[in-house]
Design a protein around this motif. Structure first.
Motif, PDB file in Angstrom:
ATOM      1  N   GLY A 288      75.698  46.197  17.215  1.00  0.00           N
ATOM      2  CA  GLY A 288      74.636  45.248  16.887  1.00  0.00           C
ATOM      3  C   GLY A 288      73.478  45.310  17.860  1.00  0.00           C
ATOM      4  O   GLY A 288      72.308  45.273  17.454  1.00  0.00           O
ATOM      5  N   LEU A 289      73.785  45.445  19.154  1.00  0.00           N
ATOM      6  CA  LEU A 289      72.751  45.474  20.181  1.00  0.00           C
ATOM      7  C   LEU A 289      71.828  46.676  20.019  1.00  0.00           C
ATOM      8  O   LEU A 289      70.599  46.525  19.924  1.00  0.00           O
ATOM      9  CB  LEU A 289      73.415  45.496  21.566  1.00  0.00           C
ATOM     10  CG  LEU A 289      72.491  45.712  22.760  1.00  0.00           C
ATOM     11  CD1 LEU A 289      71.545  44.529  22.927  1.00  0.00           C
ATOM     12  CD2 LEU A 289      73.310  45.926  24.031  1.00  0.00           C
ATOM     13  N   PHE A 290      72.400  47.877  19.965  1.00  0.00           N
ATOM     14  CA  PHE A 290      71.574  49.078  19.910  1.00  0.00           C
ATOM     15  C   PHE A 290      70.908  49.253  18.545  1.00  0.00           C
ATOM     16  O   PHE A 290      69.772  49.735  18.462  1.00  0.00           O
ATOM     17  CB  PHE A 290      72.405  50.308  20.268  1.00  0.00           C
ATOM     18  CG  PHE A 290      72.654  50.453  21.739  1.00  0.00           C
ATOM     19  CD1 PHE A 290      71.734  51.105  22.555  1.00  0.00           C
ATOM     20  CD2 PHE A 290      73.790  49.926  22.328  1.00  0.00           C
ATOM     21  CE1 PHE A 290      71.951  51.238  23.917  1.00  0.00           C
ATOM     22  CE2 PHE A 290      74.013  50.045  23.680  1.00  0.00           C
ATOM     23  CZ  PHE A 290      73.097  50.699  24.485  1.00  0.00           C
ATOM     24  N   GLY A 291      71.604  48.868  17.477  1.00  0.00           N
ATOM     25  CA  GLY A 291      70.966  48.926  16.160  1.00  0.00           C
ATOM     26  C   GLY A 291      69.797  47.965  16.060  1.00  0.00           C
ATOM     27  O   GLY A 291      68.738  48.298  15.519  1.00  0.00           O
TER      28      GLY A 291
ATOM     29  N   VAL B 115      79.491  54.082  16.492  1.00  0.00           N
ATOM     30  CA  VAL B 115      79.029  53.402  17.708  1.00  0.00           C
ATOM     31  C   VAL B 115      78.309  54.381  18.627  1.00  0.00           C
ATOM     32  O   VAL B 115      77.216  54.096  19.148  1.00  0.00           O
ATOM     33  CB  VAL B 115      80.221  52.752  18.448  1.00  0.00           C
ATOM     34  CG1 VAL B 115      79.764  52.179  19.790  1.00  0.00           C
ATOM     35  CG2 VAL B 115      80.835  51.644  17.609  1.00  0.00           C
ATOM     36  N   GLY B 116      78.904  55.552  18.826  1.00  0.00           N
ATOM     37  CA  GLY B 116      78.288  56.543  19.705  1.00  0.00           C
ATOM     38  C   GLY B 116      76.949  57.037  19.193  1.00  0.00           C
ATOM     39  O   GLY B 116      75.987  57.185  19.963  1.00  0.00           O
ATOM     40  N   VAL B 117      76.850  57.292  17.886  1.00  0.00           N
ATOM     41  CA  VAL B 117      75.602  57.786  17.295  1.00  0.00           C
ATOM     42  C   VAL B 117      74.500  56.734  17.395  1.00  0.00           C
ATOM     43  O   VAL B 117      73.347  57.050  17.759  1.00  0.00           O
ATOM     44  CB  VAL B 117      75.824  58.198  15.824  1.00  0.00           C
ATOM     45  CG1 VAL B 117      74.496  58.409  15.113  1.00  0.00           C
ATOM     46  CG2 VAL B 117      76.643  59.470  15.761  1.00  0.00           C
ATOM     47  N   ILE B 118      74.818  55.477  17.080  1.00  0.00           N
ATOM     48  CA  ILE B 118      73.808  54.419  17.139  1.00  0.00           C
ATOM     49  C   ILE B 118      73.306  54.227  18.566  1.00  0.00           C
ATOM     50  O   ILE B 118      72.110  54.021  18.796  1.00  0.00           O
ATOM     51  CB  ILE B 118      74.390  53.109  16.567  1.00  0.00           C
ATOM     52  CG1 ILE B 118      74.577  53.245  15.053  1.00  0.00           C
ATOM     53  CG2 ILE B 118      73.471  51.919  16.880  1.00  0.00           C
ATOM     54  CD1 ILE B 118      75.196  52.040  14.394  1.00  0.00           C
TER      55      ILE B 118
ATOM     56  N   VAL C  72      66.229  58.177  21.387  1.00  0.00           N
ATOM     57  CA  VAL C  72      65.444  59.313  20.897  1.00  0.00           C
ATOM     58  C   VAL C  72      64.541  58.974  19.719  1.00  0.00           C
ATOM     59  O   VAL C  72      63.664  59.768  19.368  1.00  0.00           O
ATOM     60  CB  VAL C  72      66.364  60.491  20.505  1.00  0.00           C
ATOM     61  CG1 VAL C  72      67.167  60.964  21.705  1.00  0.00           C
ATOM     62  CG2 VAL C  72      67.308  60.087  19.366  1.00  0.00           C
ATOM     63  N   ILE C  73      64.724  57.814  19.097  1.00  0.00           N
ATOM     64  CA  ILE C  73      63.960  57.487  17.893  1.00  0.00           C
ATOM     65  C   ILE C  73      62.564  56.992  18.256  1.00  0.00           C
ATOM     66  O   ILE C  73      62.389  56.181  19.161  1.00  0.00           O
ATOM     67  CB  ILE C  73      64.696  56.426  17.052  1.00  0.00           C
ATOM     68  CG1 ILE C  73      65.875  57.079  16.331  1.00  0.00           C
ATOM     69  CG2 ILE C  73      63.768  55.761  16.048  1.00  0.00           C
ATOM     70  CD1 ILE C  73      66.668  56.129  15.466  1.00  0.00           C
ATOM     71  N   ASP C  74      61.556  57.504  17.543  1.00  0.00           N
ATOM     72  CA  ASP C  74      60.186  57.028  17.695  1.00  0.00           C
ATOM     73  C   ASP C  74      59.624  56.704  16.304  1.00  0.00           C
ATOM     74  O   ASP C  74      60.324  56.803  15.290  1.00  0.00           O
ATOM     75  CB  ASP C  74      59.312  58.070  18.407  1.00  0.00           C
ATOM     76  CG  ASP C  74      59.372  59.435  17.730  1.00  0.00           C
ATOM     77  OD1 ASP C  74      59.725  59.498  16.526  1.00  0.00           O
ATOM     78  OD2 ASP C  74      59.056  60.446  18.394  1.00  0.00           O
ATOM     79  N   ASP C  75      58.356  56.320  16.249  1.00  0.00           N
ATOM     80  CA  ASP C  75      57.759  55.928  14.967  1.00  0.00           C
ATOM     81  C   ASP C  75      57.697  57.091  13.984  1.00  0.00           C
ATOM     82  O   ASP C  75      57.805  56.889  12.768  1.00  0.00           O
ATOM     83  CB  ASP C  75      56.353  55.367  15.196  1.00  0.00           C
ATOM     84  CG  ASP C  75      56.400  53.999  15.868  1.00  0.00           C
ATOM     85  OD1 ASP C  75      57.452  53.335  15.762  1.00  0.00           O
ATOM     86  OD2 ASP C  75      55.409  53.614  16.506  1.00  0.00           O
ATOM     87  N   ASP C  76      57.494  58.308  14.491  1.00  0.00           N
ATOM     88  CA  ASP C  76      57.472  59.458  13.584  1.00  0.00           C
ATOM     89  C   ASP C  76      58.825  59.639  12.901  1.00  0.00           C
ATOM     90  O   ASP C  76      58.896  60.025  11.733  1.00  0.00           O
ATOM     91  CB  ASP C  76      57.115  60.729  14.367  1.00  0.00           C
ATOM     92  CG  ASP C  76      55.666  60.727  14.829  1.00  0.00           C
ATOM     93  OD1 ASP C  76      54.848  60.020  14.197  1.00  0.00           O
ATOM     94  OD2 ASP C  76      55.354  61.394  15.831  1.00  0.00           O
TER      95      ASP C  76
ATOM     96  N   THR D 234      66.866  49.213  18.227  1.00  0.00           N
ATOM     97  CA  THR D 234      66.242  50.418  17.675  1.00  0.00           C
ATOM     98  C   THR D 234      65.216  50.083  16.600  1.00  0.00           C
ATOM     99  O   THR D 234      64.124  50.660  16.570  1.00  0.00           O
ATOM    100  CB  THR D 234      67.315  51.357  17.084  1.00  0.00           C
ATOM    101  OG1 THR D 234      68.227  51.736  18.106  1.00  0.00           O
ATOM    102  CG2 THR D 234      66.670  52.605  16.484  1.00  0.00           C
ATOM    103  N   PHE D 235      65.526  49.137  15.722  1.00  0.00           N
ATOM    104  CA  PHE D 235      64.686  48.912  14.549  1.00  0.00           C
ATOM    105  C   PHE D 235      63.932  47.589  14.546  1.00  0.00           C
ATOM    106  O   PHE D 235      62.984  47.445  13.774  1.00  0.00           O
ATOM    107  CB  PHE D 235      65.543  48.996  13.281  1.00  0.00           C
ATOM    108  CG  PHE D 235      66.159  50.340  13.044  1.00  0.00           C
ATOM    109  CD1 PHE D 235      65.369  51.416  12.662  1.00  0.00           C
ATOM    110  CD2 PHE D 235      67.512  50.552  13.235  1.00  0.00           C
ATOM    111  CE1 PHE D 235      65.926  52.667  12.454  1.00  0.00           C
ATOM    112  CE2 PHE D 235      68.078  51.798  13.034  1.00  0.00           C
ATOM    113  CZ  PHE D 235      67.279  52.862  12.643  1.00  0.00           C
TER     114      PHE D 235
END
Length: 447
Positions: A271-274, A186-189, A195-199, A277-278
């Motif tokens: 579920g929300l952050f995952g 949960v913490g990692v997601i 911090v995640i971007d297209d690269d 993110t994608f």
């Protein structure tokens, strides 16, 4: 079966169980039973529902059913002096439905073992993708990291010896490992969302290749089974309830509210952050960790924690499934008078042969089933039977047998309606999830 039941100790109200659970420890154990590997599936579930609000509303509606069903089973156990889930169903609904419940438990345990091995295989593939060989190719492309080789080797070395243990109580520490793994994921997601971007997404070329994904009303209708699988802790709930010190349904309600609230927070946040993110960037996997970069160190740590947790979880799941299978064999062979012997001889050569056969069958299916969703859909359907259909039938029989003292006709009518709703909704989720699984594999519906 009745002869065996008469030999067991009866329950006593407000019994101080020696070495039993406090409310805090009971809450922790049941929370772990509910929060497991299904946490990896929730971002996909949110996407399959078509959006955040739709999934959250469906989750909240389901919780309204799940919490009371646990209390129904606890009250039924108290009334019928039962010590296990299948005993409650058998004593209240008759031997035929009791037999069906045992069959569902055996099938559920078998499917859960398959899902466990599939998840382990997925993590091994992604962990090996983090490393490169001398020629610059990912290590996962080597034959010895192919899932058809790596899953059997790891399972044989680490899981098979655990199936030979005389006492699975020595694996009780798996609850702590699984709980810590869930919190870490949960913490990692949550952190990766910022911090995640297209690269970063381009790092995972083996999985994040499809940029446009389409959901459908059939996927949304059947995705409720994933939520059922996530919240399903009912099989062990009766056994846990009878071990609570100074137990009562009212005290157990505190456990249920706490467990459901914890599950709601953990699953919804994951579920929300995952999903955020994608969604719109790549297709969301049934195992959300597969969407992350294989060389991401925090994600790799999560994968290792999941593998360790699942290795210790498999023997427990296998034991529960095999125990139900043993009961089915005994009843089919009409040798109920030997049931005490069958229970006491769990660690004989016969029991170990059963464990090996169970292991080989689940291993063979896990190798050739590449998609976790193929297993999770019917598992979710079975979960709806445990958390909705059987509790509804138990409530109905409590009312018909006047084991619930209610003088108000209006209130009794409401409870009859609730019982019927439980049974109907449970059957619908089971039927729709199994039907969708069959039709999607036949390419009638989109997977």
């Amino acid at each position: 079966m009745d002869e065996f039941a008469l030999k067991r100790p009866l329950l006593t109200n407000n019994l101080e169980v020696k070495g039993g659970y406090s409310l805090a420890s009971a809450t922790f154990v049941q929370t772990h039973n509910a929060i497991g590997m299904n946490i990896l599936l929730f971002p996909y579930t949110f996407w399959a529902f078509g959006g955040l609000w739709e999934a959250i509303v469906a989750e909240l509606v389901l919780i309204v059913f799940v919490g009371p069903s646990l209390l129904i089973m606890a009250h039924s156990a108290e009334v019928k002096q039962a010590l296990s889930y299948q005993d409650v169903v058998s004593h209240l609904c008759g031997p035929i439905l009791g037999f069906i419940s045992q069959l569902c438990i055996a099938l559920g345990g078998f499917g859960a073992c398959i899902a466990t091995l599939i998840y382990i295989g997925d993590q091994l593939v992604d962990l090996s993708s983090a490393f490169e060989t001398s020629d610059g190719s990912p290590l996962s492309e080597k034959w010895y990291f192919d899932r058809r080789f790596s899953i059997p080797v790891l399972a044989t070395v680490f899981i098979l010896p655990l199936l030979m243990l005389k006492n699975i109580g020595s694996l009780s520490y798996s609850s702590l490992i699984g709980f810590l793994s869930s919190l870490y994921i949960v913490g990692v997601i949550m952190a990766k969302y910022f911090v995640i971007d297209d690269d970063y997404l381009n790092c995972n070329t083996s999985f994040n290749t499809e940029r446009t994904c389409h959901t459908s009303w059939t996927q949304a209708a059947c995705s409720i089974s994933f939520i059922c699988a996530a919240y399903m802790c009912h099989i062990s709930a009766v056994s846990l309830y009878v071990e609570i010190n100074k137990r009562s349904v009212r005290r157990y309600a505190v456990v249920v509210v706490t467990v459901m609230s914890s599950c709601l927070i953990v699953y919804s946040v994951t579920g929300l952050f995952g999903y955020l993110t994608f969604n719109g960037r790549v297709c969301i996997s049934g195992d959300v960790l597969r969407n992350y970069c294989p060389r991401d160190i925090p994600i790799s740590i999560a994968r290792v924690m999941i593998v360790v947790s699942l290795i210790t979880l498999y023997p427990i799941t296998c034991y529960v499934g095999r125990s139900a299978f043993d009961s089915i064999l005994i009843e089919l062979l009409a040798v109920a008078k030997h049931r005490t012997f069958a229970v006491e001889s769990k660690h004989t050569l016969r029991a170990r042969l059963e464990a090996v056969v169970w292991f080989l069958l689940t291993l063979g299916l896990a190798i050739f089933i590449p998609d976790i969703l193929v297993v999770m859909r019917p598992l979710g359907g079975l979960a709806s039977m445990f958390m909705l259909t059987f509790p509804g039938l138990c409530l109905l029989n409590l009312l018909l047998s006047n084991l619930i003292q209610i003088s108000s006709r209006f209130l009794r009518l409401i409870l009859y309606t609730v019982a019927g709703t439980y049974v109907a909704v449970g059957f619908y989720i089971f039927g729709s999830s199994v039907t969708y699984s069959i039709m999607s594999e036949a390419n009638i519906f989109p997977k």
